[in-house]
Design an enzyme around this catalytic site. Sequence first.
Site, PDB file in Angstrom:
ATOM      1  N   CYS A  34       0.920  -1.276   0.091  1.00 59.30           N
ATOM      2  CA  CYS A  34      -0.123   0.017   0.159  1.00 59.30           C
ATOM      3  C   CYS A  34       0.929   1.027   0.048  1.00 59.30           C
ATOM      4  O   CYS A  34       2.129   1.057  -0.317  1.00 59.30           O
ATOM      5  CB  CYS A  34      -0.974   0.067   1.277  1.00 59.30           C
ATOM      6  SG  CYS A  34      -0.390   0.041   2.642  1.00 59.30           S
ATOM      7  N   CYS A  51      -1.878   2.098  -4.091  1.00 59.75           N
ATOM      8  CA  CYS A  51      -0.934   2.838  -4.294  1.00 59.75           C
ATOM      9  C   CYS A  51      -0.461   3.223  -5.997  1.00 59.75           C
ATOM     10  O   CYS A  51       0.465   3.907  -6.304  1.00 59.75           O
ATOM     11  CB  CYS A  51       0.506   1.994  -3.976  1.00 59.75           C
ATOM     12  SG  CYS A  51       0.631   0.108  -4.531  1.00 59.75           S
ATOM     13  N   CYS A  97       3.053   1.613  -7.617  1.00 63.95           N
ATOM     14  CA  CYS A  97       3.496   0.342  -7.393  1.00 63.95           C
ATOM     15  C   CYS A  97       4.151  -0.404  -8.350  1.00 63.95           C
ATOM     16  O   CYS A  97       4.029  -0.064  -9.553  1.00 63.95           O
ATOM     17  CB  CYS A  97       1.860  -0.383  -7.472  1.00 63.95           C
ATOM     18  SG  CYS A  97       0.853  -0.427  -5.834  1.00 63.95           S
TER      19      CYS A  97
END
Length: 223
Positions: A92, A166, A170
Amino acid sequence: MTKTYQRPDLTIDQRLAVKTAAANLRAEFAQTFGVETIERFLHSSYDEFAGRATVTNYLPLLAERFARQRLRALAKVQGLSTDERPTVLFLCTHNAGRSQMALGLFTYLAGEQAIAWSGGTEPGNTINPAAVAAMAEIGIDISTEFPKPWTDEIVQAADVVITMGCGDACPIVPGHRYQEWVLDDPNGLDLAATRPIRDEIARRVLALLDEIGATALHTITTH
């Protein structure tokens, strides 16, 4: 012969603790990696936490734990590990709430059947206290966890990557299995507002266990 880790801000006790951490890692990974690789991972892990730590007493321990995780991931990536258990990575933004609750639930439910890690694209300084309290309500202690970043070897070693908000930050590795879990961020929320997030994560973790062929070892009682 190993080199002494040089940082001007280290106390004598911290230097000794880093030296002990290095010895622990060498004892565990001596048959897999050279001393320079082991100590490089330890020292870079220490530097990662030192830049944002509010309490420095535990830095050597945190660095050792994170370096151990990274070295195990590197061993898997390089085909040097015999551990064939599925590995799940929860990501996250701050690695302080959602991904930490998911890690705690997965570890508790899966036991030794699988490996789980967590990380953040912008790691916070501490674990969200509401997340800690929500997990404690169902008998899972995440109070000793700590926000940490994702690293290349950890992402590459994961069989399944679960992302939680995210976005484009990510990491994406071709050939890996990804799932995006759309969940509210508990940052700034109280315990009552965090419980539904925890319960939804528990539901998804149970489904994930089934997908990877693992059996839930415990029953979760939610509120």
